[in-house]
Design a protein around this motif. Structure first.
Motif, PDB file in Angstrom:
ATOM      1  N   GLU B  63       2.206   2.632  14.506  1.00  0.00           N
ATOM      2  CA  GLU B  63       1.211   3.364  13.733  1.00  0.00           C
ATOM      3  C   GLU B  63       1.704   3.633  12.308  1.00  0.00           C
ATOM      4  N   GLY B  64       2.954   4.074  12.224  1.00  0.00           N
ATOM      5  CA  GLY B  64       3.535   4.267  10.906  1.00  0.00           C
ATOM      6  C   GLY B  64       3.676   2.942  10.167  1.00  0.00           C
ATOM      7  N   GLN B  66       1.890   0.320  10.366  1.00  0.00           N
ATOM      8  CA  GLN B  66       0.613  -0.200   9.916  1.00  0.00           C
ATOM      9  C   GLN B  66       0.201   0.401   8.579  1.00  0.00           C
ATOM     10  N   VAL B  67       0.752   1.584   8.267  1.00  0.00           N
ATOM     11  CA  VAL B  67       0.376   2.216   7.001  1.00  0.00           C
ATOM     12  C   VAL B  67       0.844   1.388   5.804  1.00  0.00           C
ATOM     13  N   TRP B  68       1.898   0.593   5.994  1.00  0.00           N
ATOM     14  CA  TRP B  68       2.293  -0.294   4.897  1.00  0.00           C
ATOM     15  C   TRP B  68       1.127  -1.186   4.498  1.00  0.00           C
ATOM     16  N   PHE B  69       0.395  -1.616   5.490  1.00  0.00           N
ATOM     17  CA  PHE B  69      -0.749  -2.475   5.225  1.00  0.00           C
ATOM     18  C   PHE B  69      -1.862  -1.693   4.526  1.00  0.00           C
ATOM     19  N   ILE B  70      -2.135  -0.505   5.068  1.00  0.00           N
ATOM     20  CA  ILE B  70      -3.205   0.312   4.494  1.00  0.00           C
ATOM     21  C   ILE B  70      -2.844   0.728   3.079  1.00  0.00           C
ATOM     22  N   LEU B  71      -1.564   1.084   2.902  1.00  0.00           N
ATOM     23  CA  LEU B  71      -1.113   1.454   1.568  1.00  0.00           C
ATOM     24  C   LEU B  71      -1.173   0.246   0.635  1.00  0.00           C
ATOM     25  N   GLY B  73      -3.341  -2.157   0.750  1.00  0.00           N
ATOM     26  CA  GLY B  73      -4.749  -2.249   0.342  1.00  0.00           C
ATOM     27  C   GLY B  73      -5.080  -1.212  -0.722  1.00  0.00           C
ATOM     28  N   GLY B  74      -4.644   0.024  -0.486  1.00  0.00           N
ATOM     29  CA  GLY B  74      -4.924   1.105  -1.439  1.00  0.00           C
ATOM     30  C   GLY B  74      -4.272   0.836  -2.782  1.00  0.00           C
ATOM     31  N   ALA B  75      -3.053   0.316  -2.760  1.00  0.00           N
ATOM     32  CA  ALA B  75      -2.338   0.073  -4.013  1.00  0.00           C
ATOM     33  C   ALA B  75      -2.976  -1.078  -4.784  1.00  0.00           C
ATOM     34  N   LEU B 102      -7.478  -5.697  13.521  1.00  0.00           N
ATOM     35  CA  LEU B 102      -6.698  -4.488  13.259  1.00  0.00           C
ATOM     36  C   LEU B 102      -7.354  -3.232  13.827  1.00  0.00           C
TER      37      LEU B 102
END
Lengths: 534, 387
Positions: B63-64, B66-71, B73-75, B102
């Motif tokens: 879960e943590g 996966q945030v690299w991916f979400i971040l 996208g955000g970045a 995902l």
């Protein structure tokens, strides 16, 4: 049947965001309730509080995962379906989304694994810290998302750059401390707290009705009622704060919510009930309460709240001014850098109204060629559809007040009547479980439908914001989402119900051990015996 | 606000190009092994308990990760808005497939072991397989397409447009070179997942992971070499014509771009970048040998080194291009013309400098707490609380 890219994109966004928001409020509130329960456990050492933490934590986990999964959709969707929007305002809108990931979501997602898997690997206090970090992370997530959304409602701290053809940030502090964003944040998280409180109350009441898990249920009700009452008060008060901030930043939305066509002498009356008629531009059978609207909206007896008709006249003037800005923009673009100062001045004088000229793009390719009739039509377009706003708002507010009443009742009964809840009240608590979700979804509808026809108020019309896609693209993804989300919803509800029915896992050995020690302590001090823990 | 003037627009753009690389590599190094474990799941676990062991090696951390991916996208949205707008809408159906995978994956992790019954659990095992293998493949396919140029153009209003009919747009993405890139990406992440399983599991799961991982490593090395050859002889590169303005407004249409013989010309201009593919080969080779020999910690580290080399080689080869347009080369997105404004880049850099060290610190702590192998006994003893 004729499909339109803009309508399909909007439908998809609405469906996916409303679906996402089925899970978010419970995550926001339940993360805090679970952390509170674990705090009590660490302070008192009573196993029942640990079992409560684990039980509500389990339900939190089932809900949390769908919130996360459907949130990914939201982040992708701006780029996929709203690529012109992404280009036009990404310079401002992207920043809070990215900071949300950096500051909040990373924390929440990294520690949530440890929350579930770390019971045996961490000390009690360390595990408690982890629980609070999950809760704080969730709530900070909401802050940054609402800063992004608040900017769409009230675009401060940015200006248009003709060279890059987009809005660019001029002040990050204005974006961050946008009054609309701050009011929205506290209102939304309070709504999340109410949702979780109603959920915990309702499930616990069901256990009481069934005569099961009494020890867990009565403690859960005590926590939920206290937390829920405070949150229900704040959701109402902070909702009023939202209304107050709308008076200066989102006048059209406010007038539409009120179905207030004509400007009234201050202080304006509040329309309790009525049937708004967009064509006739009047609200039929209106039932008014004098002064209330003026007091809520302006907190004064003198300030006037403008009605829809007057706002539309202002919009028409802004469309005309926007055409001048558009004209200058075309000059600037054609000259590529070598721009005469009078053109720059012309643009700067009118650039705040550029978005209003873009409203004309629905009717004419070049806004400078717009006819009188088209200008009038563009101005009329700035009035959102009134009836859904009028009604969604009233139902939401009524629900908000009813939560105060229910939570107040349970708080009173829990603290002063020894938890002797009549059966009807327990049934009521079960029956109202869906109500906070309805209120939250209606709140979203009021906020976003009230912003139409804009994606960014006064800056970028919705009709221009979409991607250059085919209807087939959009239909595939729309049906894909509907099918996929429906299946996931059924599975989620199935698991929730299964685990609620199964009830908490009571560690008998742990409880008896604690009980034995506790009784030894008591017998040596001679105090009265406590109720036996389950 | 005057502070941001201390760092030049040009420097900030380069920093954000590097940070984009950091996020993509961070994603591949962390969530990469989660995806790899997903893709390996049907092969490494024959019984329910074996599969649960494999799933629970990543259970607390995916879960943590996966945030690299979400971040990421955000970045991209925050720092490179034109890239976000063009690529997400241009790769529309591919993006939807990634998205579906995902969404399926988190749900599968969480819900799989919440009910008994072979049908329920097998179904979610499939979901985990798809949720791991499909994104791993598509990310590579996307990179393969970016290297060839994507058929988009920009209007004067900066509206991204795509050419080609509906199905053609989708099928054209699946061209041979792109599929090769997809195979490299999938096999590389399977190797990485196998390295993770070698470290975190034992017994038959570890055995099978090592065997399959060795093969995956070989395929990744071979595929990467083949893709390099193909780039040398079969694929056009792109270059900016005339003076390169590095601090101009972010408008791709202000610069002229032409096609060149090959991307690999970059290795003549900046010979030092050869270190990236060298690290890629070296890391993957040592990881493959490590898998075969059964070394644990070093294999995972070498696998990370290999992934780092492979991903950075793509970025360094293309610099300053980020997303070239095959239809209208002038519209190609480069580091110099598709970033956010000077102020936004600065604000985002400050936020990153504050939070990224914190993220790395607490992520390291979480991994430390969870250090150690997951065994069959762990899974059966805590059947209710683990995945």
């Amino acid at each position: 049947m004729e499909f339109d890219i803009v309508d399909l994109s909007r439908l998809q966004f609405a469906l996916t965001v409303l679906y996402h928001f089925l899970f978010v409020p419970l995550t926001l509130g339940l993360s805090i309730l679970v952390a509170i329960m674990e705090t009590v456990y660490v302070m008192t050492n009573r196993p029942i509080w640990r079992q409560m933490t684990k039980f509500w934590g389990m339900l939190f986990g089932i809900n949390f995962v769908l919130g996360v999964a459907t949130g990914i959709t939201m982040e992708f969707q701006f780029g996929m379906n709203w690529s012109y929007y992404s280009h036009y305002v990404g310079d401002i809108f992207g920043a809070p989304l990215a900071i949300e990931g950096l500051m909040a979501f990373f924390m929440e997602a990294t520690f949530v694994g440890l929350f579930f898997f770390g019971w045996d690997k961490l000390s009690k206090v360390a595990h408690l810290v982890v629980a609070w970090l999950v809760a704080i992370g969730s709530n900070f997530s909401a802050l940054w998302i609402l800063i992004a959304n608040g900017w769409m409602q009230n675009p401060v701290g940015a200006e248009f750059n003709p060279l890059s053809m987009r809005m660019e940030m001029t002040s990050f502090f204005e974006v961050m401390f946008n009054e609309v964003a701050q009011a929205k944040f506290v209102h939304t998280v309070s709504a999340g707290y109410v949702t979780a409180s109603v959920f915990v109350l309702g499930v616990s009441a069901w256990y009481m009705l069934k005569g099961r898990h009494f020890e867990l249920a009565r403690r859960s009700i005590a926590v939920a009622a206290a937390f829920g009452l405070a949150s229900a008060f704040s959701v109402v008060i902070l909702g009023d704060e939202s209304g107050y901030s709308a008076t200066h930043s989102q006048k059209m939305k406010l007038a539409a919510i009120e179905g207030m066509w004509e400007t009234q002498p201050a202080p304006a009356e509040f329309t309790l009930f009525g049937i708004p008629d967009q064509a006739a531009r009047e609200t039929h059978y209106a039932l008014h309460i004098p002064y209330v609207m003026g007091l809520i909206g302006t907190r004064s007896l003198q300030t006037v709240i403008p009605g829809i008709d007057d706002l539309e006249a202002i919009a028409e003037a802004r469309v005309r001014s926007g055409i001048i800005a558009f004209d200058a923009l075309m000059e600037i673009r054609a000259k590529k850098g070598d721009v005469p100062p009078e053109i720059t001045a012309q643009f700067e004088d009118h650039s705040n109204d550029l978005g209003f000229a873009l409203l004309l793009k629905r009717y004419v390719e070049d806004p400078r060629q717009a006819t009188e009739a088209q200008i009038v039509k563009a101005a009329t377009d700035t009035v959102p559809t009134v009836w859904p706003l009028f009604w969604a708002f009233r139902v939401m507010v009524a629900l908000g007040f009813s939560f105060v009443a229910v939570m107040g009742y349970f708080f009173f009964m829990a603290n002063w009547k020894g938890m002797q809840f009549p059966r009807w009240s327990l049934r009521l608590a079960v029956a109202i479980i869906p109500a906070p979700w309805i209120a939250a979804e209606l709140g979203w509808i009021v906020a976003e439908l009230g912003r139409q026809p804009w994606t960014v108020d006064g800056v970028l019309p919705t009709a221009l914001s979409v991607s250059h896609l085919s209807v087939a693209d959009l239909l595939i993804t729309l049906f894909g989402f509907v099918a996929f989300y429906t299946v996931l919803f059924i599975i989620e509800m199935g698991l929730m119900i299964k685990y609620i029915k199964k009830g908490p896992y009571m560690d008998v050995r742990e409880t008896e051990e604690w009980q034995r020690k506790h009784e030894m302590r008591l017998s040596s001090s001679g105090e009265p015996q406590p109720l036996p823990a389950e | 606000m005057i502070l941001h003037e201390f760092l030049s627009f040009e420097l900030l753009r380069v920093i954000w190009w590097l940070l984009l690389g950091v996020l993509l590599i961070g994603f591949a190094l962390t969530d990469g092994f989660d995806l790899g474990v997903g893709a390996l799941l049907p092969f490494v676990g024959r019984t329910d308990t074996e599969r649960r062991v494999a799933i629970n090696t990543v259970g607390p951390v995916w879960e943590g990760n996966q945030v690299w991916f979400i971040l990421g996208g955000g970045a991209i949205f925050a720092a490179w808005p034109p890239l976000y707008a063009v690529s997400f809408s241009g790769f529309y159906l591919a993006m939807f497939a990634v998205l579906a995978a995902l969404i399926l994956r988190p749900v599968a992790f969480k819900y799989r072991s919440k009910r008994d019954g072979a049908t329920w659990r097998n179904g979610w095992d499939w979901a985990l397989f798809v949720g791991g293998a499909v994104p791993a493949l598509i990310f590579g396919v996307a990179v393969g397409n970016v290297l060839q140029g994507v058929p988009f153009h920009l209007t004067e209003d900066m509206m991204p447009m795509y050419d080609g009919s509906f199905w053609w747009k989708f099928i054209a993405l699946l061209n041979p070179f792109a599929l090769l890139a997809g195979v490299v990406s999938l096999s590389m992440l399977m190797m990485h997942g196998a390295a993770w399983l070698t470290l975190k599991s034992s017994g038959p799961v570890q055995e099978r992971a090592r065997r399959i991982g060795t093969w995956a490593g070989l395929v990744a090395i071979g595929g990467y070499a083949l893709a390099g050859l193909w780039l040398a002889v079969g694929i056009d590169g792109y270059a900016i014509v005339g003076t390169v303005v590095t601090d101009g407004p972010s408008n791709p249409l202000y610069s002229q771009v032409e096609r060149t013989a090959s991307w690999l010309a970059a290795y003549g201009v900046r010979p030092w970048i050869v270190i990236a593919p060298v690290l890629g080969f070296l890391g993957m080779a040592l990881a493959t040998l490590g898998l075969r020999a059964g070394r644990e910690v070093s294999t995972l580290l070498f696998s990370k080194l290999g992934i780092f080399g492979v991903i950075s080689s793509v970025g360094l080869t293309m610099f300053p291009f980020i997303l070239p347009s095959s239809k209208m080369p002038d519209a190609s997105l480069t580091v110099w013309d598709s970033s956010s404004s000077h102020l936004t880049l600065f604000v985002m850099l400050v936020a990153t400098l504050i939070f990224m060290p914190l993220i790395l610190a607490y992520t390291a702590w979480v991994y430390k707490v969870l250090w150690g192998k997951v065994t069959e006994a762990d899974v059966s003893e805590q059947s209710d609380s683990v995945y």
